[in-house]
Design a protein around this motif. Structure first.
Motif, mmCIF file in Angstrom:
data_model
loop_
_atom_site.group_PDB
_atom_site.id
_atom_site.type_symbol
_atom_site.label_atom_id
_atom_site.label_comp_id
_atom_site.label_asym_id
_atom_site.label_seq_id
_atom_site.Cartn_x
_atom_site.Cartn_y
_atom_site.Cartn_z
ATOM 1 N N PRO A 14 -0.442 -2.042 20.151
ATOM 2 C CA PRO A 14 -0.814 -2.110 18.731
ATOM 3 C C PRO A 14 0.036 -1.200 17.856
ATOM 4 N N TYR A 15 0.521 -0.088 18.409
ATOM 5 C CA TYR A 15 1.366 0.793 17.597
ATOM 6 C C TYR A 15 2.667 0.092 17.216
ATOM 7 N N ARG A 16 3.212 -0.714 18.145
ATOM 8 C CA ARG A 16 4.454 -1.440 17.839
ATOM 9 C C ARG A 16 4.253 -2.447 16.714
ATOM 10 N N GLN A 17 3.025 -2.901 16.524
ATOM 11 C CA GLN A 17 2.733 -3.889 15.478
ATOM 12 C C GLN A 17 2.373 -3.239 14.144
ATOM 13 N N THR A 18 2.371 -1.913 14.092
ATOM 14 C CA THR A 18 1.933 -1.185 12.899
ATOM 15 C C THR A 18 3.100 -0.461 12.241
ATOM 16 N N THR A 19 3.149 -0.495 10.927
ATOM 17 C CA THR A 19 4.081 0.362 10.203
ATOM 18 C C THR A 19 3.281 1.435 9.469
ATOM 19 N N ILE A 20 3.846 2.617 9.371
ATOM 20 C CA ILE A 20 3.216 3.736 8.658
ATOM 21 C C ILE A 20 4.116 4.078 7.476
ATOM 22 N N GLU A 21 3.599 3.912 6.268
ATOM 23 C CA GLU A 21 4.380 4.085 5.051
ATOM 24 C C GLU A 21 3.696 5.097 4.136
ATOM 25 N N LEU A 22 4.445 5.589 3.169
ATOM 26 C CA LEU A 22 3.874 6.445 2.136
ATOM 27 C C LEU A 22 3.427 5.606 0.950
ATOM 28 N N GLY A 23 2.356 6.036 0.302
ATOM 29 C CA GLY A 23 1.913 5.371 -0.907
ATOM 30 C C GLY A 23 2.985 5.405 -1.977
ATOM 31 N N GLU A 24 3.016 4.364 -2.800
ATOM 32 C CA GLU A 24 4.048 4.227 -3.825
ATOM 33 C C GLU A 24 3.571 4.628 -5.217
ATOM 34 N N LEU A 25 2.258 4.828 -5.385
ATOM 35 C CA LEU A 25 1.710 4.955 -6.736
ATOM 36 C C LEU A 25 1.462 6.385 -7.168
ATOM 37 N N GLY A 26 1.697 7.348 -6.274
ATOM 38 C CA GLY A 26 1.576 8.740 -6.662
ATOM 39 C C GLY A 26 0.141 9.218 -6.749
ATOM 40 N N PRO A 27 -0.042 10.430 -7.281
ATOM 41 C CA PRO A 27 -1.376 11.047 -7.286
ATOM 42 C C PRO A 27 -2.361 10.417 -8.260
ATOM 43 N N ASP A 28 -1.890 9.547 -9.170
ATOM 44 C CA ASP A 28 -2.800 8.901 -10.116
ATOM 45 C C ASP A 28 -3.424 7.631 -9.547
ATOM 46 N N ALA A 29 -3.197 7.346 -8.267
ATOM 47 C CA ALA A 29 -3.625 6.063 -7.709
ATOM 48 C C ALA A 29 -5.137 5.898 -7.705
#
Length: 392
Positions: free
Chosen positions: A362-377
């Motif tokens: 399952p880890y191979r099927q997952t991507t870990i990304e950072l949020g794009e909208l910043g602290p106002d999200a």
């Protein structure tokens, strides 16, 4: 005898068709009637009738022409950003932030009110929210008749209903009827939800979660939470408390968490817990501002700082690995002001740590990304609660 139910069925069908077309235009952008017919599966006659009604209301507007194959140019339609406005409120550890958006989610006005970390008296928070509503309406020059509602992101568990009862142990709130407190000062429609869930919806609509059907948006700030999305729908559990990821145990009989339990993930990766461990390791904190203090810690090259940061990455990675094992998401988005501060510097290490604690397949099927909208999200996501109601 059958006329009543029949009328309700037709009305529901029309409402459903309206929602389908509004959502197609809102998320897909400008489109011709012919393109809407193909995208929605509705008949050309239905698209024509419903869009005529939406144009008459001003909910959608014409947005120019597009050339067609040999025929007359087709008229493009889009959602009218000035048709209505939504307010989003972020009730955080150190502030109440109130923002006003148009339907294109362009920020039109903002008001901020500071909170002392040890003081989250519910009446004070309600007064800040009500004052902020007045301020942003005046600043943007928007009349209340053009308001679709107010969305509010709060910590803790939210009982959905007119009273919007909140249970937030870290705030000292037990059965606080926030909706009732606010209703005494405003007649605008209110939509209240957990802040991690509102941030998650913002990232799913406009940010790093776009296009994912199975995703988790993790909020790491002073506190820690998650929005779990399965097949495009937020998973809430029996009473709406699902997603309290920060209060899963990572160390048996470990550090005491603000919730009163021992060894919670939040006690190790939430900003308050990170700074507490740094102080215990001999680090010097020169400000009460958690964001400034955490940024300084991440820049500090001392042995104590490096140790605390390495441990924080390890604990957060373990927490992310647990999410992979439990929910098998296609994407994990790390957000929240503390998560973004840490992730911008240590995302590869976070991914590696998550991989050590997750099952390989399952880890191979997952991507870990950072949020794009910043602290106002959180505030942006709170406003999407209002937009969601409009689109439906």
């Amino acid at each position: 005898m059958m006329s009543g139910p029949e009328r309700r069925t037709v009305r529901d069908l029309r409402r459903g068709n309206r929602a389908i077309l509004l959502r197609a235009l809102y998320f897909g952008g400008p489109a011709s009637r012919q393109e809407l017919t193909g995208a929605t599966g509705l008949s050309a006659a239905t698209v024509s009738n419903v869009t005529a009604g939406l144009l008459a209301e001003g909910a959608i507007v014409e947005a120019g022409l597009v050339e067609s194959d040999g025929g007359r140019p087709r008229v493009l339609l889009r959602v009218n950003p000035e048709h209505g406005h939504a307010i989003g409120v972020d009730v955080g550890e150190t502030h109440v932030r109130v923002e006003l958006f148009d339907l294109a989610m362009t920020e039109r006005a903002k008001a901020d009110y500071a909170l002392r970390p040890a003081r989250h008296e519910a009446g004070l928070v309600a007064r800040h929210i009500l004052a902020g509503i007045d301020v942003v309406l005046a600043e943007a020059g928007v009349g209340r008749e053009r308001m679709l509602g107010v969305g509010i992101g709060v910590p803790g568990i939210v009982e959905h209903g007119p009273a919007a009862v909140i249970h937030a142990q870290t705030f000292g709130w037990e059965s606080v009827p926030l909706g009732t407190l606010l209703r005494a000062g405003t007649s605008l429609p209110l939509f209240v939800d957990n802040g991690a869930k509102t941030m998650g919806q913002a990232e799913l609509w406009f940010g790093a979660g776009r296009g994912a059907r199975h995703a988790i948006v993790a909020l790491v700030g002073s506190g820690v939470g998650a929005n779990i999305v399965t097949d495009g729908v937020t998973y809430r559990g029996v009473t709406g408390s699902a997603g309290e990821w920060g209060h899963t145990t990572v160390v048996v009989n470990g550090r005491r968490c603000r919730c009163g339990a021992l060894g919670c993930l939040e006690a190790y990766v939430g900003a308050e817990g990170v700074l507490g461990r740094y102080a215990e390791a001999g680090g010097v904190i020169t400000t009460d501002d958690e964001q400034v203090a955490l940024a300084a810690l991440l820049e500090d090259g001392s042995a104590a700082a490096r140790q605390v940061v390495e441990e924080t990455v390890a604990y957060l990675g373990a927490g992310l690995g647990n999410l992979v094992n439990l929910f098998n998401p296609e994407r994990i988005v790390v957000g929240g002001w503390a998560g973004l501060l840490l992730g911008r510097r240590h995302l590869p290490a976070l991914r590696e740590a998550a991989g050590r604690h997750a099952l390989a397949q399952p880890y191979r099927q997952t991507t870990i990304e950072l949020g794009e909208l910043g602290p106002d999200a959180v505030a942006l996501g709170a406003a999407t609660l209002v937009i969601e109601s409009f689109l439906q």
